[in-house]
Design an enzyme around this catalytic site. Structure first.
Site, PDB file in Angstrom:
ATOM      1  N   GLN A   1      -7.890-108.855 -51.549  1.00 39.08           N
ATOM      2  CA  GLN A   1      -7.417-108.429 -50.242  1.00 39.08           C
ATOM      3  C   GLN A   1      -6.113-107.653 -50.352  1.00 39.08           C
ATOM      4  O   GLN A   1      -5.944-106.593 -49.733  1.00 39.08           O
ATOM      5  CB  GLN A   1      -7.189-109.653 -49.350  1.00 39.08           C
ATOM      6  CG  GLN A   1      -8.405-110.102 -48.593  1.00 39.08           C
ATOM      7  CD  GLN A   1      -8.557-109.364 -47.286  1.00 39.08           C
ATOM      8  OE1 GLN A   1      -8.882-108.189 -47.263  1.00 39.08           O
ATOM      9  NE2 GLN A   1      -8.326-110.040 -46.193  1.00 39.08           N
TER      10      GLN A   1
ATOM     11  N   LEU B   1      -6.466-119.588 -49.798  1.00 37.10           N
ATOM     12  CA  LEU B   1      -7.777-120.224 -49.685  1.00 37.10           C
ATOM     13  C   LEU B   1      -8.661-119.958 -50.895  1.00 37.10           C
ATOM     14  O   LEU B   1      -9.464-120.802 -51.291  1.00 37.10           O
ATOM     15  CB  LEU B   1      -8.487-119.752 -48.414  1.00 37.10           C
ATOM     16  CG  LEU B   1      -7.845-120.176 -47.088  1.00 37.10           C
ATOM     17  CD1 LEU B   1      -8.618-119.607 -45.906  1.00 37.10           C
ATOM     18  CD2 LEU B   1      -7.763-121.694 -46.993  1.00 37.10           C
TER      19      LEU B   1
ATOM     20  N   GLU C   1      -3.593-107.613 -43.793  1.00 35.54           N
ATOM     21  CA  GLU C   1      -2.825-106.418 -43.464  1.00 35.54           C
ATOM     22  C   GLU C   1      -1.470-106.316 -44.136  1.00 35.54           C
ATOM     23  O   GLU C   1      -0.925-105.221 -44.266  1.00 35.54           O
ATOM     24  CB  GLU C   1      -2.676-106.338 -41.941  1.00 35.54           C
ATOM     25  CG  GLU C   1      -4.005-106.031 -41.281  1.00 35.54           C
ATOM     26  CD  GLU C   1      -4.035-106.324 -39.794  1.00 35.54           C
ATOM     27  OE1 GLU C   1      -4.022-105.365 -39.023  1.00 35.54           O
ATOM     28  OE2 GLU C   1      -4.085-107.503 -39.409  1.00 35.54           O
TER      29      GLU C   1
ATOM     30  N   THR D   1     -10.375-113.842 -53.953  1.00 30.90           N
ATOM     31  CA  THR D   1     -10.534-112.983 -52.775  1.00 30.90           C
ATOM     32  C   THR D   1      -9.169-112.587 -52.206  1.00 30.90           C
ATOM     33  O   THR D   1      -9.010-111.482 -51.682  1.00 30.90           O
ATOM     34  CB  THR D   1     -11.380-113.664 -51.691  1.00 30.90           C
ATOM     35  OG1 THR D   1     -10.782-114.901 -51.302  1.00 30.90           O
ATOM     36  CG2 THR D   1     -12.797-113.915 -52.189  1.00 30.90           C
TER      37      THR D   1
END
Length: 737
Positions: free
Chosen positions: A637, A629, A704, A633
């Site tokens: 992450q 997306l 995660e 970012t």
């Protein structure tokens, strides 16, 4: 008409739309909302791990100037901490002490300092009982869990015949691996500001799930959920510990009602060790059998972890073992031991983080036993379908992840012999591991409104826990609406907005983007239909398929001079807004496909042979995680997950007094997490991956997966450097000397 054909903004490395608010201090967190007549709550915590409160003397505290109330089990209103789903909470209903650090009272005063001082004056006498603290000493009491592990799966699983598979193996590896209790330590502590407005409750809360918190608080207090409003615009990290409403949240509401004024209750750093969850200790046994050629014949992964005496939490360490490698015989099991400690909870990549350390360490041990390169061993056991479910993957790029990661890292230059690579006196080690995490998604809703001035407002009641939800959803909305990013405002964090799931299980991007995408498309389509049916519009009677949307205007594909702005359409119809609501529901995709993200982790470590000091000096991670997306970012992450894994591998260890059940290292001076000096250059690679099955945008969660495999890659690199296999995390100096 498809706006995304011409208005591509999804995937671009845009800066955070909320960045200015954060760097200027204007972003308000749960404890930062100005409320008139604010008071301050401080909790009193139990000093023992098990027993009864025989006497609690609050007289001195009540005499402190400015103290408005001291609430204990002797005067607390009726509430039910077992209701509302999620973890059971303690809300001052009796004199039972279940663990050290349990909230046993709340002092409310007109200043924080007075509340703190008064809390220190409360005297408590206990009838203490001997607590059960040590899990390893109580393994004989391990039991089969009552509940399920994520995705409603049984704690135990089996296909094939593992016993026979091990018996037939030419080579076997059977080892035990352990991980300690670890604590989340988000930068922002847990905080709740409670405001009663008649019989309506407003909570500003640091939460990863505004709707689950609303439900929990309402049921604990015995009121309708509609009378509880949760607002959470910014969360300063959570990593799982803010995924549930803990005791302090309803206690803040109880205190506010008791004093008839707003109450702000912020936990201190020390108070965040015990009553708000932690990653539980695990003991894992992994048994692998293989042919001489390296094909797995059996895989068994068993895990025992701790839970509390009053609740149940399962750490699903064996979940990845069910699907990660092709093997005809796979068996997993999970057992629990009850201890007199707080209830554990989700901690970034729950189950997969701890479980991947054990499984991927065992795979490395098998590679050495077979004299096969660790990457090659994994390639020989690549699962073309989910071995336990027999389902095809919705998409899978793991082979490409191995190859691109190994190439970028320079894996082909590795000398496989332990202690063979040096830089001066330092031992150099290279290790790798597989990363994986399930692709989760839940129903979510959104509203998109195109305004008369050509801007848009899109709302979805999600949370931004620091991961960039504001930014990526702005991009998704802008692309769907056919608007420039700066013309779109995305709003979240309020239970008055459309419902979404908790930001846990790496599902926010996949769930919320689906709803935002649909709502944006529908709002844009509604607006276009107005133009197509309007004789005064230059687009009148055109086919919708021939129209494209870009920068707030509709154009004919083959005749761009024929166009009309959104503003003109709304103005001519006298409309201030046009809006659409979308509910993104689940289909039967998960019955047809196994859905996971995959990756490979490559680590270099430098070990001082004299001191045993380990430094991670280089990292490459390669991931196949569906559509990205926002490239910036997403990169952050995954770096964050890897850094989290470095802490897990080398530092993090919650030390608990074996007699008193107290956490000894309950601050950031003694509980060590990675700082800048501990983190090397981390290179993240993305494998292009299109997944048409998982959701409308092909998005897989990435919150995660970055931590999975990380601790194992480091442990494997340490073995390569030193020849010492550390199976008990963290890898500290004493284990290498």
């Amino acid at each position: 008409m498809n706006a995304s054909d011409t208005n591509i903004v999804v995937g671009k490395p845009l800066n955070r739309v909320d960045g200015y608010l954060k760097v200027t201090g204007e972003a308000r967190y749960a404890a930062e909302f100005p409320v008139a007549k604010m008071t301050y709550g401080v909790t009193i915590q139990s000093a023992i791990a098990k027993g009864k409160i025989a006497q609690i003397d609050t007289k001195a505290a009540e005499q402190v100037p400015g103290v408005l109330a001291v609430i204990t089990h002797l005067n607390a209103p009726k509430a039910d901490g077992e209701k509302g789903g999620g973890h059971k909470v303690q809300v001052l209903q009796d004199n039972t002490v279940l663990y050290s650090g349990q909230h046993i009272g709340v002092v409310v005063a007109d200043t924080f300092e007075r509340a703190m001082y008064a809390a220190s004056l409360v005297q408590v006498r206990y009838d203490e009982e001997k607590p059960t603290i040590n899990m390893r000493e109580n393994l004989a009491k391990a039991y089969f869990p009552k509940g399920k592990i994520p995705r409603e799966e049984s704690p135990d699983s089996s296909h094939g015949n593992v016993k026979q598979g091990l018996a037939n193996a030419a080579v076997r590896v059977e080892q035990t691996y352990t991980t300690p209790v670890e604590n989340h330590n988000p930068m922002e502590p847990h905080a709740t500001t409670a405001v009663w407005q008649g019989d309506q409750l407003l909570l500003y809360d640091a939460t990863q799930g505004i709707f689950s918190t609303q439900q929990k608080v309402a049921e604990v207090l015995g009121i309708e959920p509609e009378k509880v409003r949760i607002m959470s615009y910014f969360v300063g990290g959570g990593f799982g510990c803010k995924g549930s409403a803990w005791s302090h949240v309803p206690l803040a509401a109880i205190a506010a009602r008791q004093v008839n004024r707003p109450v702000k209750l912020v936990l201190g750093r020390i108070q965040m060790y015990g009553p708000v969850g932690f990653r539980p200790e695990t003991i894992q046994q992994v048994s692998l059998g293989a042919t001489r050629e390296g094909k797995l014949t059996a895989l068994r992964h068993t895990g025992t972890s701790q839970t509390s005496t009053f609740d149940e939490f399962i750490e699903p360490v064996g979940k990845s073992a069910r699907m990660i490698y092709a093997c005809p015989n796979i068996e997993t099991s999970h057992r629990l031991v009850q201890l007199d400690q707080g209830t554990p909870t989700y901690m970034r990549a729950p189950g997969e983080a701890s479980g991947s350390f054990a499984l991927e360490s065992a795979m490395d041990e098998l590679a050495y036993a077979l004299n096969i390169d660790p990457v090659e061993l994994r390639l020989r056991n690549h699962a073309d379908v989910d071995p336990s479910k027999g389902l095809p993957w919705s998409s899978k790029s793991l082979i490409q992840c191995y190859k691109t990661g190994a190439e970028k890292f320079g894996w082909q230059k590795r000398n496989p012999q332990p202690r063979s690579m040096r830089d001066g006196n330092y031992l150099i080690g290279w290790g790798m591991a597989t990363a994986t995490y399930p692709t989760n998604r839940s129903p979510a809703s959104a509203i998109a409104k195109i305004m008369a001035d050509g801007t848009a407002v899109v709302q979805s009641g999600s949370q931004d826990i620091g991961t960039g939800t504001y930014t990526v959803m702005t991009q998704v909305a802008a692309e769907a609406l056919g608007l420039a990013v700066e013309k779109v405002r995305f709003e979240l964090g309020d239970t008055k907005m459309p419902k979404t799931p908790v930001s846990g299980g790496s599902q926010t991007a996949a769930s919320v983007s689906s709803a935002v995408h649909l709502a944006g498309n529908q709002a844009r389509s509604k607006l276009l239909q107005l133009a197509l049916a309007d004789e005064k519009s230059p687009l009148y009677s055109s086919n919708a398929e021939d129209v494209i949307a870009q920068n707030g205007s509709f154009f004919l594909k083959n005749k761009s001079s024929v166009s009309e702005t959104y503003q003109a359409i709304l103005a001519r119809h006298g409309m201030k807004t046009i809006e659409a609501r979308a509910d993104a529901k689940l289909g039967d995709e998960q019955k047809k496909f196994s859905m996971h993200a995959f990756g490979s982790q490559f680590a270099e470590v430098r070990v001082n042979p004299d001191s045993g000091e380990v430094r991670v000096t280089r990292w490459v991670g390669s991931f196949g995680v569906g559509r990205i997306l926002n490239a910036k970012t997403a990169n952050s992450q995954l770096i964050g997950g890897i850094v989290y894994g470095i802490g897990m591998a080398l530092m993090e260890h919650t030390i608990i007094d074996p007699n008193l059940g107290r956490v000894v290292n309950h601050d950031l001076a003694e509980y060590h997490v990675p700082v800048n000096a501990d983190v090397p250059d981390i290179e993240v690679l993305f494998v292009d991956e299109h997944d048409p099955h998982i959701n409308p945008l092909g998005v897989k969660g990435i919150g995660e997966i970055g931590i999975t495999g990380t601790a194992a890659a480091i442990a494997n690199a340490v073995y390569h450097a030193t020849g010492k296999r550390v199976r008990d995390l963290p890898i500290t100096l004493d284990k290498l000397l």
